[in-house]
Design an enzyme around this catalytic site. Structure first.
Site, PDB file in Angstrom:
ATOM      1  N   ASP A  34      32.971  22.274  34.482  1.00 55.86           N
ATOM      2  CA  ASP A  34      34.269  21.707  34.069  1.00 55.86           C
ATOM      3  C   ASP A  34      35.232  21.517  35.229  1.00 55.86           C
ATOM      4  O   ASP A  34      36.380  21.133  35.035  1.00 55.86           O
ATOM      5  CB  ASP A  34      34.909  22.596  32.991  1.00 55.86           C
ATOM      6  CG  ASP A  34      35.137  24.020  33.479  1.00 55.86           C
ATOM      7  OD1 ASP A  34      34.875  24.310  34.662  1.00 55.86           O
ATOM      8  OD2 ASP A  34      35.603  24.852  32.677  1.00 55.86           O
ATOM      9  N   GLY A  35      34.769  21.792  36.436  1.00 49.31           N
ATOM     10  CA  GLY A  35      35.622  21.563  37.610  1.00 49.31           C
ATOM     11  C   GLY A  35      36.324  22.812  38.119  1.00 49.31           C
ATOM     12  O   GLY A  35      36.924  22.797  39.196  1.00 49.31           O
ATOM     13  N   GLU A  36      36.270  23.886  37.353  1.00 50.18           N
ATOM     14  CA  GLU A  36      36.919  25.115  37.828  1.00 50.18           C
ATOM     15  C   GLU A  36      36.248  25.608  39.105  1.00 50.18           C
ATOM     16  O   GLU A  36      35.035  25.500  39.258  1.00 50.18           O
ATOM     17  CB  GLU A  36      36.799  26.222  36.758  1.00 50.18           C
ATOM     18  CG  GLU A  36      37.691  25.992  35.565  1.00 50.18           C
ATOM     19  CD  GLU A  36      37.518  27.076  34.502  1.00 50.18           C
ATOM     20  OE1 GLU A  36      36.679  27.978  34.678  1.00 50.18           O
ATOM     21  OE2 GLU A  36      38.237  26.999  33.490  1.00 50.18           O
ATOM     22  N   ARG A  86      59.317  23.276  50.056  1.00 50.11           N
ATOM     23  CA  ARG A  86      60.534  22.471  50.165  1.00 50.11           C
ATOM     24  C   ARG A  86      61.375  22.500  48.883  1.00 50.11           C
ATOM     25  O   ARG A  86      62.552  22.193  48.920  1.00 50.11           O
ATOM     26  CB  ARG A  86      60.182  21.030  50.562  1.00 50.11           C
ATOM     27  CG  ARG A  86      59.804  20.924  52.034  1.00 50.11           C
ATOM     28  CD  ARG A  86      59.483  19.506  52.454  1.00 50.11           C
ATOM     29  NE  ARG A  86      58.184  19.099  51.972  1.00 50.11           N
ATOM     30  CZ  ARG A  86      57.665  17.890  52.157  1.00 50.11           C
ATOM     31  NH1 ARG A  86      58.359  16.971  52.809  1.00 50.11           N
ATOM     32  NH2 ARG A  86      56.477  17.591  51.697  1.00 50.11           N
ATOM     33  N   GLN A  87      60.753  22.846  47.766  1.00 50.94           N
ATOM     34  CA  GLN A  87      61.535  23.016  46.520  1.00 50.94           C
ATOM     35  C   GLN A  87      61.950  24.485  46.483  1.00 50.94           C
ATOM     36  O   GLN A  87      61.429  25.297  45.723  1.00 50.94           O
ATOM     37  CB  GLN A  87      60.671  22.621  45.309  1.00 50.94           C
ATOM     38  CG  GLN A  87      61.366  22.770  43.953  1.00 50.94           C
ATOM     39  CD  GLN A  87      62.383  21.692  43.636  1.00 50.94           C
ATOM     40  OE1 GLN A  87      62.340  20.607  44.209  1.00 50.94           O
ATOM     41  NE2 GLN A  87      63.315  21.979  42.752  1.00 50.94           N
ATOM     42  N   ASP A 158      66.886  15.848  62.054  1.00 50.19           N
ATOM     43  CA  ASP A 158      68.064  16.274  61.288  1.00 50.19           C
ATOM     44  C   ASP A 158      68.546  17.612  61.858  1.00 50.19           C
ATOM     45  O   ASP A 158      67.854  18.237  62.669  1.00 50.19           O
ATOM     46  CB  ASP A 158      67.760  16.389  59.787  1.00 50.19           C
ATOM     47  CG  ASP A 158      66.581  17.303  59.506  1.00 50.19           C
ATOM     48  OD1 ASP A 158      66.409  18.290  60.246  1.00 50.19           O
ATOM     49  OD2 ASP A 158      65.834  17.040  58.555  1.00 50.19           O
ATOM     50  N   LYS A 181      70.370  12.349  59.190  1.00 50.00           N
ATOM     51  CA  LYS A 181      69.496  11.711  58.197  1.00 50.00           C
ATOM     52  C   LYS A 181      70.058  11.869  56.795  1.00 50.00           C
ATOM     53  O   LYS A 181      70.579  12.910  56.450  1.00 50.00           O
ATOM     54  CB  LYS A 181      68.126  12.395  58.266  1.00 50.00           C
ATOM     55  CG  LYS A 181      67.127  11.941  57.237  1.00 50.00           C
ATOM     56  CD  LYS A 181      65.790  12.647  57.406  1.00 50.00           C
ATOM     57  CE  LYS A 181      65.773  14.013  56.762  1.00 50.00           C
ATOM     58  NZ  LYS A 181      64.433  14.628  56.750  1.00 50.00           N
ATOM     59  N   ARG A 183      68.566  11.367  52.917  1.00 52.13           N
ATOM     60  CA  ARG A 183      67.371  11.027  52.131  1.00 52.13           C
ATOM     61  C   ARG A 183      67.802  10.227  50.902  1.00 52.13           C
ATOM     62  O   ARG A 183      68.599  10.681  50.097  1.00 52.13           O
ATOM     63  CB  ARG A 183      66.615  12.303  51.728  1.00 52.13           C
ATOM     64  CG  ARG A 183      65.348  12.021  50.964  1.00 52.13           C
ATOM     65  CD  ARG A 183      64.464  13.246  50.848  1.00 52.13           C
ATOM     66  NE  ARG A 183      63.745  13.546  52.071  1.00 52.13           N
ATOM     67  CZ  ARG A 183      62.665  12.887  52.493  1.00 52.13           C
ATOM     68  NH1 ARG A 183      62.188  11.874  51.800  1.00 52.13           N
ATOM     69  NH2 ARG A 183      62.070  13.230  53.620  1.00 52.13           N
ATOM     70  N   ASP A 207      59.499  18.020  64.344  1.00 60.39           N
ATOM     71  CA  ASP A 207      59.885  18.361  62.978  1.00 60.39           C
ATOM     72  C   ASP A 207      58.912  19.408  62.447  1.00 60.39           C
ATOM     73  O   ASP A 207      57.813  19.546  62.993  1.00 60.39           O
ATOM     74  CB  ASP A 207      59.854  17.101  62.096  1.00 60.39           C
ATOM     75  CG  ASP A 207      60.823  17.180  60.928  1.00 60.39           C
ATOM     76  OD1 ASP A 207      61.393  18.258  60.687  1.00 60.39           O
ATOM     77  OD2 ASP A 207      61.007  16.148  60.246  1.00 60.39           O
TER      78      ASP A 207
HETATM   79  C1  R5P Z   1      62.742  17.871  55.762  1.00 58.95           C
HETATM   80  O1  R5P Z   1      63.834  18.418  55.797  1.00 58.95           O
HETATM   81  C2  R5P Z   1      61.623  18.206  56.684  1.00 58.95           C
HETATM   82  O2  R5P Z   1      62.062  18.928  57.807  1.00 58.95           O
HETATM   83  C3  R5P Z   1      60.902  16.957  57.142  1.00 58.95           C
HETATM   84  O3  R5P Z   1      61.816  16.160  57.883  1.00 58.95           O
HETATM   85  C4  R5P Z   1      60.401  16.172  55.979  1.00 58.95           C
HETATM   86  O4  R5P Z   1      59.709  16.995  55.113  1.00 58.95           O
HETATM   87  C5  R5P Z   1      59.510  15.043  56.443  1.00 58.95           C
HETATM   88  O5  R5P Z   1      59.117  14.315  55.324  1.00 58.95           O
HETATM   89  P1  R5P Z   1      58.629  12.820  55.454  1.00 58.95           P
HETATM   90  O6  R5P Z   1      57.551  12.763  56.489  1.00 58.95           O
HETATM   91  O7  R5P Z   1      58.125  12.510  54.063  1.00 58.95           O
HETATM   92  O8  R5P Z   1      59.806  11.972  55.804  1.00 58.95           O
END
Ligand code: R5P
Length: 284
Positions: A34-36, A86-87, A158, A181, A183, A207
């Site tokens: 089943d993919g598990e 990131r969340q 940023d 930056k 978003r 980054d």
């Molecule tokens: C955001 O604050 C992170 O430091 C990166 O700048 C971001 O996650 C990069 O995402 P993407 O490549 O989708 O622009």
């Protein structure tokens, strides 16, 4: 002590086992009809370093299974990259704090956690075990030195990543700065022009994560408009979703480099030295 790893961290874990001079545990992986996912670990020691990059949902489940399989050993979890970090807060009513959910799931069954350039160090408090974040800024700086660029300018896209640019630059006496930056959506970013002396210079944008590549593409376009000679991009975690690496290279970026926290063809920096030092740091 032994090192064990998920499928996504085979190269980094092998480097770590060699660096620590300890064996790597053999693991058998398969799936049920089943993919598990299923895995079975080889012989463990009384102390285990579990290395597992969480780059997608399958990797997360595999790592959870591996931590459970290591029950009975004293475990340290090395999380080279942590998806969902990131969340890290509830931006809107009704949202989960995904970083907390993942940290709480992964942090059970381990004595301590080591993350690498986690997007937001505040996330560390969500792990139920002591957690420490390390940075590969030094390794990025050493790689940039090999490019033999005259007077490079290190830029973060940023102000959130400015400390990372500063750490890369300051050990080598290079200039650093940041762009501003905004978003607009998950895929789109706008970069407000800033007073940078990018003209006639080699610029390296650093980054923590390159995901869609939108941030770097916008920054590079702006820098070329300002007369930069060459633009490079370096990150800790090369997520490269939706063909981002190829798209960035096609836009005229001279080179895009990441580390082996996520194992990619362009992983030309290794996090192994910093991870080995953190594993050996008994005071942590
Ligand atoms: C955001 O604050 C992170 O430091 C990166 O700048 C971001 O996650 C990069 O995402 P993407 O490549 O989708 O622009």
């Amino acid at each position: 002590m032994r090192v064990i790893c998920t499928e996504k961290s085979q190269i980094l874990a092998t480097r770590l086992a060699r660096k620590l001079n300890v064996p790597l545990v053999d693991v058998k992986y398969s799936r049920f009809p089943d993919g598990e996912q299923y895995l079975a670990s080889g012989e463990l020691d009384d102390e285990t370093i579990i290395v597992g990059c969480v780059v997608d949902n399958d990797a997360l489940v595999q790592l959870l299974l591996m931590i459970d399989a290591c029950e009975g050993s004293k475990n340290q979890l090395v999380l080279p990259y942590m998806a969902y970090a990131r969340q890290d807060k509830r931006f809107k009513q009704g949202e989960p704090i995904s970083a907390r959910a993942v940290a709480q799931a992964l942090g059970r069954g381990v004595e301590r956690v080591i993350t690498v350039n986690i997007h937001e160090p505040e996330v560390l408090r969500y792990f139920p075990a002591p957690a420490r974040n390390i940075s590969i800024a030094k390794g990025i700086g050493e790689f940039i030195k090999t490019l033999e660029l005259a007077d490079p300018l290190i830029l973060s896209p940023d102000d959130g990543a400015l400390h990372f640019a500063r750490d890369v630059a300051s050990a080598n006496g290079w200039d650093y700065d940041h762009l501003e930056k905004t978003r607009l959506s998950g895929l789109e970013v706008r970069m407000a022009p800033k007073q940078l002396c990018a003209a006639s210079r080699s610029v390296i944008i650093v980054d923590d994560i390159i995901s869609t590549g939108g941030t770097i593409a916008t920054a590079a376009g702006l820098l070329y408009q300002q007369g930069a000679n060459d633009v490079y991009a370096a990150c800790a975690h090369g997520v490269f979703t939706g063909g981002a690496y190829a798209r960035l290279m096609a836009t005229g970026i001279r080179d895009v480099i990441c580390s082996d926290t996520i194992e990619r063809g362009c992983s030309r920096i290794s996090a192994v030295d910093e991870i080995a030092a953190a594993v050996n740091d008994a005071d942590h």
